[in-house]
Design a protein around this motif. Structure first.
Motif, PDB file in Angstrom:
ATOM      1  N   ASP A   1      -4.405   4.913   2.499  1.00  0.00           N
ATOM      2  CA  ASP A   1      -2.998   4.861   2.882  1.00  0.00           C
ATOM      3  C   ASP A   1      -2.741   5.925   3.939  1.00  0.00           C
ATOM      4  O   ASP A   1      -2.623   7.105   3.626  1.00  0.00           O
ATOM      5  N   GLU A   2      -2.672   5.506   5.200  1.00  0.00           N
ATOM      6  CA  GLU A   2      -2.467   6.465   6.288  1.00  0.00           C
ATOM      7  C   GLU A   2      -1.159   7.235   6.152  1.00  0.00           C
ATOM      8  O   GLU A   2      -1.049   8.355   6.619  1.00  0.00           O
ATOM      9  N   SER A   3      -0.181   6.654   5.496  1.00  0.00           N
ATOM     10  CA  SER A   3       1.106   7.327   5.330  1.00  0.00           C
ATOM     11  C   SER A   3       1.092   8.297   4.146  1.00  0.00           C
ATOM     12  O   SER A   3       1.987   9.129   4.025  1.00  0.00           O
ATOM     13  N   ASP A   4       0.117   8.177   3.279  1.00  0.00           N
ATOM     14  CA  ASP A   4       0.006   8.979   2.047  1.00  0.00           C
ATOM     15  C   ASP A   4       1.190   8.780   1.101  1.00  0.00           C
ATOM     16  O   ASP A   4       1.374   9.559   0.170  1.00  0.00           O
ATOM     17  N   GLU A   5       1.944   7.731   1.300  1.00  0.00           N
ATOM     18  CA  GLU A   5       3.094   7.503   0.424  1.00  0.00           C
ATOM     19  C   GLU A   5       2.701   7.094  -0.985  1.00  0.00           C
ATOM     20  O   GLU A   5       3.451   7.338  -1.922  1.00  0.00           O
ATOM     21  N   ILE A   6       1.549   6.471  -1.141  1.00  0.00           N
ATOM     22  CA  ILE A   6       1.156   6.007  -2.474  1.00  0.00           C
ATOM     23  C   ILE A   6       1.084   7.165  -3.470  1.00  0.00           C
ATOM     24  O   ILE A   6       1.256   6.976  -4.659  1.00  0.00           O
TER      25      ILE A   6
END
Length: 124
Positions: A67-72
């Protein structure tokens, strides 16, 4: 003494997991490099990792998520609408369980490397 043996076993299991992840990393990196960003959005990819369980008792599914956004890794209430939209397509089952947990089911998200997460789903 039992506590020491238990802790040593956990350390061995984690070390084996890290070694397996390191061996798989070239394949992960290749797939990431081949996956274009859609409309400039961060990439969100997954790989089935492990599945355990039987007809009786809990089933455990482990998935590696990039997850490139690191939101997970955020709490469910802090997930953006954009992440939820991407996840509803890419990580349908995981995204649903993160947002709407059944009291008997459990979803654990653990960061394992830069943008990589181990998602463990325990389904009762």
């Amino acid at each position: 003494m039992l506590l020491v043996l238990w802790l040593l076993n956990i350390a061995r299991v984690r070390q084996a997991e890290q070694q397996a992840f390191a061996r798989a990393m070239p394949g992960f990196a290749a797939r990431i490099a081949q996956t274009p960003r859609t409309a400039g959005q961060p990439r969100l990819l997954d790989w089935a990792w492990k599945e355990t369980g039987a007809a009786i008792g809990a089933q455990i599914f482990e998935t590696i998520v990039y997850d490139e956004s690191d939101e997970i890794g955020r709490p469910p209430a802090a997930l953006s609408a954009g992440w939820r939209a991407r996840a509803s397509v890419r990580l349908k089952d995981i995204a649903e369980r993160i947002g709407h947990r059944n009291r008997n089911d459990e979803v654990d998200v653990r960061r394992i490397d830069d943008h990589f997460y181990l998602v463990t789903e325990t389904i009762q």
